[in-house]
Design a protein around this motif. Structure first.
Motif: not given
Length: 181
Positions: A157-169
Motif C-alpha cells: 500500500m505504501a508503494i502505491q500511495m507513494d506513486r499516487l502522491d508522486a503523480v499528484v505532485e
C-alpha cells in the motif's frame, strides 16, 4: 462532512504518516518478531516435533509468500511506475533501495527456513538428536518470518500511495506529461 471534521482527519492522517515513518517503530516490530521466533524455538519444540502436517503447512505458506514477495519486489523496482524525471527518481532511490533490501532479507529468511525443512526431511529418523534441533530452528525461523510478513500489505500500500502522491505532485507542478521511462 464538516470542514472541521475533514481538517481533523487530515491532521490525524499526517500524524499517522509521521508515526509510521519513524525508524524506531520498524525496529520495535522487527525485534518483537524475532523475540516471538526465539520464544517458539525455546518452548515450542513439542508442537512441531514429528508433526508432518504443520511442516507441510509451513512449506505451502512460505512458497506462496515467497511468490507474493517477488511480486512486491518487482513492483518496487519497476522504474516505469515512477512518474516524472530522473531527478524525481533519484530522490526516491534511497527509499526504494531500503524497501527492496528489507524484502530481500525477508525472502532470504523464507528460503533458509525452507532449506532447513528440506535438510530435516532428508535426515529423516536417522539422526534424531540433530532432527530435534533442526525442527526447533525452522519452527522459530518460520514464526519470525511469518510475523514479519504481516507488514507486506502495508508495504504494498505504501508503494502505491507513494506513486499516487508522486503523480499528484507532478500534475500539481504543471508538468505537461508524466514520463514512463
Amino acid at each position: 462532512m464538516s470542514s472541521t471534521k475533514k481538517s481533523a482527519l487530515r491532521k490525524m492522517s499526517k500524524l499517522w504518516k509521521t508515526v509510521r515513518s519513524l525508524p524506531w517503530l520498524h525496529w520495535f516490530f522487527g525485534a518483537t518478531c524475532v523475540l516471538a521466533g526465539v520464544a517458539v524455538f525455546l518452548w515450542g519444540g513439542e508442537l512441531i516435533r514429528g508433526n508432518e502436517r504443520a511442516t507441510g503447512v509451513i512449506v505451502t505458506v512460505f512458497s506462496i509468500l515467497a511468490g507474493f514477495l517477488i511480486a512486491v519486489m518487482t513492483l518496487l523496482g519497476d522504474q516505469s511506475m515512477l512518474p516524472g524525471s530522473w531527478r524525481f527518481a533519484s530522490v526516491y532511490k534511497t527509499r526504494i533501495r531500503a524497501k527492496l533490501t528489507r524484502q530481500k532479507w525477508l525472502f532470504c529468511l523464507y528460503l533458509v527456513t525452507l532449506a532447513i525443512i528440506f535438510v530435516s526431511s532428508l535426515l529423516g529418523e536417522k539422526h534424531q538428536e540433530v532432527l530435534v534441533w533442526l525442527e526447533r530452528v525452522y519452527f522459530g525461523l518460520a514464526t519470525t518470518a511469518f510475523t514479519l510478513s504481516f507488514r507486506l500489505p502495508w508495504t504494498l500500500m505504501a508503494i502505491q500511495m507513494d506513486r499516487l502522491d508522486a503523480v499528484v505532485e507532478s500534475r500539481r507542478a504543471g508538468s505537461p506529461k508524466i514520463e514512463k521511462n
